[in-house]
Design a protein around this motif. Structure first.
Motif, PDB file in Angstrom:
ATOM      1  N   HIS A 125      39.151  64.828  40.507  1.00 33.91           N
ATOM      2  CA  HIS A 125      39.375  65.950  41.406  1.00 33.91           C
ATOM      3  C   HIS A 125      39.118  65.525  42.846  1.00 33.91           C
ATOM      4  O   HIS A 125      38.306  64.629  43.118  1.00 33.91           O
ATOM      5  CB  HIS A 125      38.463  67.119  41.040  1.00 33.91           C
ATOM      6  N   ALA A 126      39.791  66.186  43.758  1.00 33.75           N
ATOM      7  CA  ALA A 126      39.619  65.894  45.185  1.00 33.75           C
ATOM      8  C   ALA A 126      38.286  66.453  45.671  1.00 33.75           C
ATOM      9  O   ALA A 126      37.774  67.453  45.145  1.00 33.75           O
ATOM     10  CB  ALA A 126      40.766  66.487  45.991  1.00 33.75           C
ATOM     11  N   THR A 180      40.164  68.550  50.077  1.00 28.92           N
ATOM     12  CA  THR A 180      40.903  69.744  49.659  1.00 28.92           C
ATOM     13  C   THR A 180      41.093  70.702  50.828  1.00 28.92           C
ATOM     14  O   THR A 180      42.178  71.272  51.021  1.00 28.92           O
ATOM     15  CB  THR A 180      40.156  70.454  48.516  1.00 28.92           C
ATOM     16  N   LYS A 181      40.053  70.888  51.615  1.00 30.33           N
ATOM     17  CA  LYS A 181      40.132  71.772  52.780  1.00 30.33           C
ATOM     18  C   LYS A 181      41.151  71.261  53.793  1.00 30.33           C
ATOM     19  O   LYS A 181      41.936  72.029  54.353  1.00 30.33           O
ATOM     20  CB  LYS A 181      38.757  71.890  53.430  1.00 30.33           C
ATOM     21  N   ALA A 182      41.164  69.932  54.004  1.00 27.97           N
ATOM     22  CA  ALA A 182      42.127  69.351  54.945  1.00 27.97           C
ATOM     23  C   ALA A 182      43.562  69.486  54.441  1.00 27.97           C
ATOM     24  O   ALA A 182      44.485  69.739  55.227  1.00 27.97           O
ATOM     25  CB  ALA A 182      41.799  67.884  55.188  1.00 27.97           C
ATOM     26  N   SER A 183      43.767  69.332  53.126  1.00 23.72           N
ATOM     27  CA  SER A 183      45.123  69.412  52.575  1.00 23.72           C
ATOM     28  C   SER A 183      45.667  70.839  52.574  1.00 23.72           C
ATOM     29  O   SER A 183      46.884  71.039  52.564  1.00 23.72           O
ATOM     30  CB  SER A 183      45.138  68.861  51.149  1.00 23.72           C
ATOM     31  N   LEU A 184      44.780  71.833  52.565  1.00 20.07           N
ATOM     32  CA  LEU A 184      45.215  73.235  52.544  1.00 20.07           C
ATOM     33  C   LEU A 184      45.232  73.869  53.929  1.00 20.07           C
ATOM     34  O   LEU A 184      45.468  75.070  54.051  1.00 20.07           O
ATOM     35  CB  LEU A 184      44.283  74.050  51.634  1.00 20.07           C
ATOM     36  N   GLU A 185      44.978  73.075  54.952  1.00 18.97           N
ATOM     37  CA  GLU A 185      44.946  73.619  56.312  1.00 18.97           C
ATOM     38  C   GLU A 185      46.333  74.109  56.731  1.00 18.97           C
ATOM     39  O   GLU A 185      47.339  73.414  56.539  1.00 18.97           O
ATOM     40  CB  GLU A 185      44.443  72.551  57.287  1.00 18.97           C
ATOM     41  N   LEU A 206      44.899  62.040  46.408  1.00 17.13           N
ATOM     42  CA  LEU A 206      44.187  63.313  46.501  1.00 17.13           C
ATOM     43  C   LEU A 206      43.499  63.646  45.183  1.00 17.13           C
ATOM     44  O   LEU A 206      42.280  63.747  45.106  1.00 17.13           O
ATOM     45  CB  LEU A 206      45.156  64.437  46.895  1.00 17.13           C
ATOM     46  N   ASP A 207      44.278  63.808  44.118  1.00 19.84           N
ATOM     47  CA  ASP A 207      43.725  64.079  42.787  1.00 19.84           C
ATOM     48  C   ASP A 207      44.735  63.649  41.736  1.00 19.84           C
ATOM     49  O   ASP A 207      45.915  63.443  42.030  1.00 19.84           O
ATOM     50  CB  ASP A 207      43.359  65.565  42.625  1.00 19.84           C
ATOM     51  N   MET A 208      44.258  63.522  40.489  1.00 25.50           N
ATOM     52  CA  MET A 208      45.152  63.105  39.399  1.00 25.50           C
ATOM     53  C   MET A 208      44.505  63.446  38.060  1.00 25.50           C
ATOM     54  O   MET A 208      43.296  63.699  37.977  1.00 25.50           O
ATOM     55  CB  MET A 208      45.455  61.608  39.485  1.00 25.50           C
ATOM     56  N   ILE A 209      45.347  63.455  37.036  1.00 26.93           N
ATOM     57  CA  ILE A 209      44.892  63.751  35.686  1.00 26.93           C
ATOM     58  C   ILE A 209      45.643  62.843  34.717  1.00 26.93           C
ATOM     59  O   ILE A 209      46.848  62.589  34.889  1.00 26.93           O
ATOM     60  CB  ILE A 209      45.107  65.249  35.349  1.00 26.93           C
ATOM     61  N   GLU A 210      44.929  62.328  33.728  1.00 20.64           N
ATOM     62  CA  GLU A 210      45.503  61.392  32.751  1.00 20.64           C
ATOM     63  C   GLU A 210      45.743  62.112  31.431  1.00 20.64           C
ATOM     64  O   GLU A 210      44.865  62.834  30.947  1.00 20.64           O
ATOM     65  CB  GLU A 210      44.564  60.207  32.542  1.00 20.64           C
ATOM     66  N   ARG A 224      48.636  63.622  42.910  1.00 22.68           N
ATOM     67  CA  ARG A 224      49.142  64.038  44.216  1.00 22.68           C
ATOM     68  C   ARG A 224      48.568  63.162  45.310  1.00 22.68           C
ATOM     69  O   ARG A 224      47.475  62.611  45.178  1.00 22.68           O
ATOM     70  CB  ARG A 224      48.767  65.502  44.500  1.00 22.68           C
ATOM     71  N   MET A 225      49.325  63.074  46.399  1.00 22.98           N
ATOM     72  CA  MET A 225      48.896  62.357  47.593  1.00 22.98           C
ATOM     73  C   MET A 225      48.751  63.350  48.751  1.00 22.98           C
ATOM     74  O   MET A 225      49.444  64.370  48.803  1.00 22.98           O
ATOM     75  CB  MET A 225      49.922  61.280  47.981  1.00 22.98           C
ATOM     76  N   PHE A 226      47.841  63.013  49.656  1.00 19.09           N
ATOM     77  CA  PHE A 226      47.729  63.743  50.916  1.00 19.09           C
ATOM     78  C   PHE A 226      47.709  62.722  52.038  1.00 19.09           C
ATOM     79  O   PHE A 226      46.830  61.863  52.074  1.00 19.09           O
ATOM     80  CB  PHE A 226      46.466  64.607  50.950  1.00 19.09           C
ATOM     81  N   ASP A 227      48.697  62.817  52.920  1.00 19.13           N
ATOM     82  CA  ASP A 227      48.848  61.850  54.009  1.00 19.13           C
ATOM     83  C   ASP A 227      48.956  60.433  53.437  1.00 19.13           C
ATOM     84  O   ASP A 227      48.408  59.473  53.987  1.00 19.13           O
ATOM     85  CB  ASP A 227      47.672  61.948  54.982  1.00 19.13           C
ATOM     86  N   HIS A 228      49.662  60.323  52.287  1.00 20.16           N
ATOM     87  CA  HIS A 228      49.910  59.057  51.590  1.00 20.16           C
ATOM     88  C   HIS A 228      48.611  58.381  51.131  1.00 20.16           C
ATOM     89  O   HIS A 228      48.533  57.157  51.035  1.00 20.16           O
ATOM     90  CB  HIS A 228      50.729  58.103  52.456  1.00 20.16           C
TER      91      HIS A 228
END
Length: 309
Positions: free
Chosen positions: A245-246, A251-256, A129-133, A122-126
């Protein structure tokens, strides 16, 4: 039109370029407004990017996942020449994310060290953010099942089987990513007839069996229909490899939540499990002036001076 063409031809021959005055055009304003933050978030778009090397199974898996995500997905099929390695450098993905206005991505690759490899993120503000392989095997494509697929854009049901989805942090992240990828628009009500497929993930000893089933609603003699499932594909046996993990701050900024969506606080009103409760503030009361029933026993006795008068 003719003069402009002549100027362009002269510039092409002489090699001169138009000076950049620094002024923003209407097109740039429209582009910025389109990519500006929204109060009500639109449906998340995903980009599918091929790495430097891809096997036939990786290409097929990405094609089928792209079909499940349609119409909110973009498949970059000609980026194989690019060295896309999300865990080492996410610059290319961030550029493609900004270009397509997408906040989700899938990168497919194949190598001797990591065969049949998929990276979901996932991206946050391009920005990453986090990813899994994930590694996969036993891939069965959509076309193998040869049944009618669900309509494009329909919301799926989700089913996650296994205790590991509650105890393993990486599997928790995987389940959250799958829901974020395929849930579509966030709605309050849904038509039962619109539920046409279900995504089932079963965790067994560190492996995840990813299956997709077509939902058939049959007559049951009551208001509640009888449900039958038929495997629709694609089918993958997944293995967790790496995860990033973010951070807590990101994480707090993305869930605001935007201020416009926050419930307005009502003065002197508090909420609990039993509902809303309010406080009532009154002024100081004078019990002598309250109109109550007069009882002789409580009347003030007249003083001697009052009796003399």
């Amino acid at each position: 039109g003719g003069r402009r063409a002549d100027r362009m031809e002269i510039a092409r021959r002489t090699g001169t370029k138009r000076k950049n005055t620094g002024k923003k055009t209407k097109a740039s304003f429209r582009r910025e407004a389109k990519q500006a933050p929204l109060v009500h978030e639109n449906i998340k778009k995903a980009i599918f990017v091929k790495g430097s090397k891809c096997s036939e199974d990786v290409s097929g898996a990405m094609h089928d996942l792209h079909a499940l995500k349609k119409p909110h997905s973009v498949h970059y099929s000609k980026t194989g020449a690019n060295q896309v390695h999300p865990f080492e450098d996410a610059t290319t993905l961030e550029f493609l994310s900004s270009k397509s206005d997408a906040s989700l991505f899938v990168v497919g690759s194949h190598s001797k060290k990591r065969p049949s490899n998929l990276v979901l993120g996932r991206m946050f503000d391009h920005h990453l953010l986090d990813m899994i392989e994930l590694g996969f095997e036993n891939f069965v494509p959509l076309e193998y099942f040869n049944i009618e697929t669900s309509a494009i854009g329909n919301k799926p049901c989700f089913l996650f089987n296994g205790e590991e989805f509650e105890t393993n942090e990486d599997l928790k992240k995987f389940a959250n990513l799958v829901v974020d990828f395929f849930r579509g628009a966030v709605v309050t009500n849904i038509n039962l007839m619109g539920l046409e497929h279900v995504i089932v993930c079963t965790a067994v000893q560190g492996r995840v069996f990813f299956r997709v089933y077509r939902i058939h609603l049959k007559k049951s003699g009551s208001k509640i229909p009888r449900v039958e499932l038929e495997e629709m594909g694609p089918s993958l046996d997944l293995t967790l490899r790496r995860a990033r993990h973010a951070s807590q701050d990101l994480t707090k900024a993305s869930l605001e939540v935007p201020k416009e969506l926050k419930p307005k606080k009502i003065k002197n009103i508090s909420k609990s499990t039993f509902g809303s409760r309010g406080k009532l503030h009154t002024g100081r009361q004078d019990f002598d002036t309250i109109a109550t029933k007069k009882v002789k026993a409580f009347k003030k006795q007249k003083t001697s001076q009052q009796s003399e008068q």
